[in-house]
Design an enzyme around this catalytic site. Sequence first.
Site, PDB file in Angstrom:
ATOM      1  N   CYS A   1     145.747  77.077 -41.913  1.00 48.74           N
ATOM      2  CA  CYS A   1     146.985  76.378 -42.301  1.00 48.74           C
ATOM      3  C   CYS A   1     147.904  76.218 -41.098  1.00 48.74           C
ATOM      4  O   CYS A   1     148.517  77.184 -40.632  1.00 48.74           O
ATOM      5  CB  CYS A   1     147.671  77.157 -43.422  1.00 48.74           C
ATOM      6  SG  CYS A   1     149.330  76.573 -43.835  1.00 48.74           S
TER       7      CYS A   1
ATOM      8  N   CYS B   1     151.571  77.115 -41.636  1.00 50.98           N
ATOM      9  CA  CYS B   1     151.747  78.574 -41.682  1.00 50.98           C
ATOM     10  C   CYS B   1     151.950  79.137 -40.282  1.00 50.98           C
ATOM     11  O   CYS B   1     152.735  80.080 -40.087  1.00 50.98           O
ATOM     12  CB  CYS B   1     150.524  79.233 -42.317  1.00 50.98           C
ATOM     13  SG  CYS B   1     150.209  78.762 -44.042  1.00 50.98           S
TER      14      CYS B   1
END
Length: 322
Positions: A79, A82
């Site tokens: 991700c 993230c």
Amino acid sequence: MQPRNMSMSGVVDLAAVKAAGEAKAKAEQTRAEAARQGGGGAVPPSALVIDVDEAGFERDVLQRSAEVPVVLDFWAEWCEPCKQLSPVLERLAGEYNGRFVLAKIDVEANQMLMQQFGIQGIPAVFAVVAGQALPLFQGLAPEPQIRETLDQLIQVGEQRFGLTGLTVDAEADEPAAVAAPAPGPHDAVLEAAVDALDAGDLGGAIRAYRNILSDDPANSEAKLGLAQAELLSRVREMDPQKVRQEAADRPEDVPAQIAAADLDLAGGHVQDAFGRLVETVRRTAGEDRDAARLRLLELFEVIGPDDPRVTAARTALARVLF
């Protein structure tokens, strides 16, 4: 920022929610015991950012949240957003210096936690305060917004639960150990009841909680557990599609509305459950009204008296009754 209650059955069971009042009482008990033992001591800066998995969630998040708000950062290696958000949260955890703890959860390795929190995408950020889960935000957010959210979270922890955070010692190598609370007279039976819930033995859990309440009618943990177990027992054999269709087709059928409200609450739709029963009370009378009102009061027990949704529903109920 509205709290969403949470309890542990298996890993996390958001359908069997923990009452806010119970959470507050446990938080106060934990702090009182720590004070009696001379205080929990200082923690090193490394204790402010931790990795958490399903096995350690009870200890590292729920128990810790009785002392300090715990922010949950759901992330994954693949991700990209993230990778931008997590360093900001880690830096802020150090900057806030013990006002909250950051718990990082890799969703790839902890799928059950992701599912039970109902996360549809990452990054996703939650918090747990005195055992209560609060959704904070999903996706990237600008740092000023994150700071504002954290300030609100800390304020909730202080004002509602008396959480003043941790003392951080920059030179400490290890967190000081906190003495475990002294066992209570019913701890073994309570543990057996939780084990029965985890094993799906709802009848055994109900019997265990009732046994405790027969000796100690004011035992709040047993009251909460009994309300949860009875709710799960009622909905376990239901056909959700059939129950909801009957409730939609027969709005004047009180048992149908009560069954649908149980399903609503077990599925986490707290306000829908409360609203359905308040409306049923409003348009009925006599025994039907009493049945709907009593079930609504039972569902209040599952959520807890301090939850704002319970407060709002009690006000709405009073309006239709009086």
